[in-house]
Write an enzyme that holds these catalytic residues in place. Structure first.
Site, PDB file in Angstrom:
ATOM      1  N   ASP A  37      47.993  34.220  25.925  1.00 38.52           N
ATOM      2  CA  ASP A  37      47.951  33.974  27.372  1.00 38.52           C
ATOM      3  C   ASP A  37      49.342  33.534  27.818  1.00 38.52           C
ATOM      4  OD1 ASP A  37      47.181  33.105  30.092  1.00 38.52           O
ATOM      5  OD2 ASP A  37      45.151  33.257  29.307  1.00 38.52           O
ATOM      6  N   TYR A 167      41.092  45.716  43.312  1.00 35.58           N
ATOM      7  CA  TYR A 167      40.603  45.051  42.098  1.00 35.58           C
ATOM      8  C   TYR A 167      39.407  45.797  41.527  1.00 35.58           C
ATOM      9  CZ  TYR A 167      38.300  41.311  39.390  1.00 35.58           C
ATOM     10  OH  TYR A 167      37.675  40.564  38.415  1.00 35.58           O
ATOM     11  N   ASN A 196      29.869  35.794  39.317  1.00 34.13           N
ATOM     12  CA  ASN A 196      30.170  34.468  39.887  1.00 34.13           C
ATOM     13  C   ASN A 196      29.804  33.320  38.960  1.00 34.13           C
ATOM     14  OD1 ASN A 196      29.922  36.423  42.321  1.00 34.13           O
ATOM     15  ND2 ASN A 196      31.117  34.694  43.040  1.00 34.13           N
ATOM     16  N   ARG A 240      25.894  35.051  47.219  1.00 34.17           N
ATOM     17  CA  ARG A 240      26.303  35.232  45.834  1.00 34.17           C
ATOM     18  C   ARG A 240      25.224  34.642  44.938  1.00 34.17           C
ATOM     19  NH1 ARG A 240      29.441  37.998  48.187  1.00 34.17           N
ATOM     20  NH2 ARG A 240      31.712  38.105  47.926  1.00 34.17           N
ATOM     21  N   ASP A 316      34.473  42.553  52.110  1.00 35.85           N
ATOM     22  CA  ASP A 316      33.615  41.717  51.265  1.00 35.85           C
ATOM     23  C   ASP A 316      32.354  42.468  50.868  1.00 35.85           C
ATOM     24  OD1 ASP A 316      32.820  39.477  49.857  1.00 35.85           O
ATOM     25  OD2 ASP A 316      33.000  38.109  51.553  1.00 35.85           O
TER      26      ASP A 316
HETATM   27  C1  UGA Z   1      35.324  36.865  42.984  1.00 39.29           C
HETATM   28  C2  UGA Z   1      35.953  37.959  42.121  1.00 39.29           C
HETATM   29  O1  UGA Z   1      36.395  39.010  42.889  1.00 39.29           O
HETATM   30  C3  UGA Z   1      35.052  38.488  41.061  1.00 39.29           C
HETATM   31  O2  UGA Z   1      35.744  39.307  40.158  1.00 39.29           O
HETATM   32  C4  UGA Z   1      34.449  37.425  40.270  1.00 39.29           C
HETATM   33  O3  UGA Z   1      33.475  37.996  39.415  1.00 39.29           O
HETATM   34  C5  UGA Z   1      33.803  36.408  41.154  1.00 39.29           C
HETATM   35  O4  UGA Z   1      34.717  35.928  42.160  1.00 39.29           O
HETATM   36  C6  UGA Z   1      33.404  35.214  40.328  1.00 39.29           C
HETATM   37  O5  UGA Z   1      33.647  34.065  40.714  1.00 39.29           O
HETATM   38  O6  UGA Z   1      32.824  35.420  39.275  1.00 39.29           O
HETATM   39  P1  UGA Z   1      33.892  36.560  45.210  1.00 39.29           P
HETATM   40  O7  UGA Z   1      32.460  36.323  44.936  1.00 39.29           O
HETATM   41  O8  UGA Z   1      34.193  37.240  46.497  1.00 39.29           O
HETATM   42  O9  UGA Z   1      34.472  37.384  43.966  1.00 39.29           O
HETATM   43  O10 UGA Z   1      34.707  35.173  45.153  1.00 39.29           O
HETATM   44  P2  UGA Z   1      34.863  33.872  46.012  1.00 39.29           P
HETATM   45  O11 UGA Z   1      36.306  33.736  46.363  1.00 39.29           O
HETATM   46  O12 UGA Z   1      34.278  32.749  45.230  1.00 39.29           O
HETATM   47  O13 UGA Z   1      34.065  34.096  47.375  1.00 39.29           O
HETATM   48  C7  UGA Z   1      32.673  34.059  47.511  1.00 39.29           C
HETATM   49  C8  UGA Z   1      32.324  34.121  48.984  1.00 39.29           C
HETATM   50  O14 UGA Z   1      32.698  32.876  49.596  1.00 39.29           O
HETATM   51  C9  UGA Z   1      33.070  35.200  49.794  1.00 39.29           C
HETATM   52  O15 UGA Z   1      32.185  35.775  50.721  1.00 39.29           O
HETATM   53  C10 UGA Z   1      34.177  34.437  50.501  1.00 39.29           C
HETATM   54  O16 UGA Z   1      34.586  35.051  51.711  1.00 39.29           O
HETATM   55  C11 UGA Z   1      33.503  33.096  50.752  1.00 39.29           C
HETATM   56  N1  UGA Z   1      34.421  31.925  50.877  1.00 39.29           N
HETATM   57  C12 UGA Z   1      35.388  31.705  49.949  1.00 39.29           C
HETATM   58  C13 UGA Z   1      34.248  31.030  51.936  1.00 39.29           C
HETATM   59  O17 UGA Z   1      33.354  31.220  52.797  1.00 39.29           O
HETATM   60  N2  UGA Z   1      35.054  29.941  52.014  1.00 39.29           N
HETATM   61  C14 UGA Z   1      36.035  29.677  51.112  1.00 39.29           C
HETATM   62  O18 UGA Z   1      36.742  28.632  51.250  1.00 39.29           O
HETATM   63  C15 UGA Z   1      36.206  30.583  50.042  1.00 39.29           C
END
Ligand code: UGA
Length: 359
Positions: A37, A167, A196, A240, A316
């Site tokens: 890493d 991605y 997630n 999620r 999203d």
């Molecule tokens: C990300 C990665 O793209 C994936 O590869 C990974 O598998 C996944 O996280 C993971 O944690 O395992 P995502 O679920 O979009 O995908 O990641 P987050 O940044 O945790 O966002 C989740 C949701 O929360 C999204 O809809 C985002 O818009 C929202 N969010 C995020 C908020 O509403 N507020 C915040 O402060 C951050």
């Protein structure tokens, strides 16, 4: 009796998931770990373990990776950029680290007969179109791509100018390379699609040990620890399914130890029972934080548009629920930690690690 440990090579051993896997492998004593890493902060407590050999390097030096590969029969690739805030702001890095730099390693595994366990992502399923029916309700008839199955669900992406999908696209193409190497050159592979995963050591807290926008759990933790508002992107309507890192690592250990069941397979590793909207998540985390600290949280919960929060080109998935029947059947694996329990454990870790910084 001392049984000799079998060495495994882990690329990207210093990230959130890598740190938990290395910890689990070293404690179970069946394997020794050769890890690669660029960063070792999350594994600093493991560096003195005699069964762990750490190399600080990235994946752009295939010859040095080749040298390490000669000493193992199993290669685990966990190296990735997996933070949505950079998919649309550093798209070329995202493509290189998740695809370009990994292809030579996949080819080398096929050429030299190594088993490859590759960490992909639930994001390969792409742009789900679930609509916004409440959590727990029946899936809408016109919804598609919501309960996601490894071998039957389509993988659907948004347009090219929506660079969030760099991605997903890079990860999907790499899966296709691995699968084709399996078919064409008998590469023994398993692909893991994490949904997630949450737990200790996720990402960073902005302004303390990193800069930028981490994923949702550390984002909300930063707000709670500093008494700042929690930000809901587009009202927090997206959903999620979260899984606790210990449940996740358990599935990965089963995959490693059961090659007969897992070679040639793609596995969703997630927990459909822990589904929530992001808005509900914010409220639940604020409640748990208040309970654990014994002080009412004064953090507001506010809305912001995705364009304001992430910039141009963000997009999203609205809902993604893992079908884990394959992992249940082949690996006898089920996640056991409830959403409330996993949030409790994770929030307690953040408080212990970073301290309550509200004045
Ligand atoms: C990300 C990665 O793209 C994936 O590869 C990974 O598998 C996944 O996280 C993971 O944690 O395992 P995502 O679920 O979009 O995908 O990641 P987050 O940044 O945790 O966002 C989740 C949701 O929360 C999204 O809809 C985002 O818009 C929202 N969010 C995020 C908020 O509403 N507020 C915040 O402060 C951050």
């Amino acid at each position: 009796m001392n049984v000799e440990r079998e060495p495994v090579l882990i690329l990207g051993c210093g990230g959130f998931l890598g740190s938990h896997l290395v910890e689990a492998l070293l404690s179970r004593k069946h394997h020794s770990v050769i890890g690669v890493d660029l960063f070792s902060k999350k594994i600093s407590h493991l560096l003195d373990n005699p069964a762990f050999e750490y190399h600080e390097s990235d994946l752009t030096q295939p010859s040095s990776i080749d040298d390490l590969m000669r000493r193992t029969s199993t290669v685990i690739n966990m190296a990735a950029i997996c933070n949505p805030a950079v998919y649309n702001t550093r798209p070329l890095d995202v493509i290189d680290i998740n695809f370009t730099h990994v292809v030579p390693i996949v080819r080398a595994c096929a050429d030299t007969g190594k088993r490859l366990v590759h960490f992909s992502t639930c994001e390969v399923y792409g742009k789900t179109l679930a609509g916004f029916a409440p959590v727990g309700s029946e899936f809408r008839e016109d919804a598609h791509n919501v309960v996601l199955s490894e071998d039957t669900s389509p993988l659907i992406l948004g347009p090219v100018h929506r660079q969030r999908w760099t991605y997903s696209c890079a990860k999907q193409l790499l899966e296709r390379v691995i699968y084709a190497e399996g078919k064409s050159h008998a590469l023994a592979f398993t692909i893991v699609r994490p949904f997630n995963v949450i737990g200790s050591r996720m990402d960073y807290i902005p302004g303390v040990d990193g800069e930028g926008i981490p994923r949702v759990i550390p984002s909300f933790m930063k707000a709670l620890l500093f008494g700042e508002p929690l930000t809901l992107v587009d009202g927090g309507r997206n959903r999620r399914s979260f899984i606790y890192v210990d449940d996740f690592t358990d599935a990965v250990l089963r995959i490693l130890n059961m090659p007969d069941k897992s070679n040639g397979q793609i596995f969703n590793v997630g927990s459909a029972k822990s589904e929530t909207t992001i808005a509900e998540l914010a409220h639940t985390m604020r409640d748990i934080f208040s309970n654990l600290t014994g002080r009412t949280s004064k953090s507001d919960i506010i809305n912001v548009s995705s364009e304001q929060f992430y910039g141009e080109g963000y997009d999203d998935c609205d809902r993604r629920v893992p079908d884990i029947s394959k992992a249940a059947e082949l690996l006898d694996w089920f996640p056991t930690t409830s959403l409330r329990e996993l949030l409790n454990k994770t929030i307690a870790w953040y408080i212990a690690e970073y301290g309550d910084r509200r004045s």
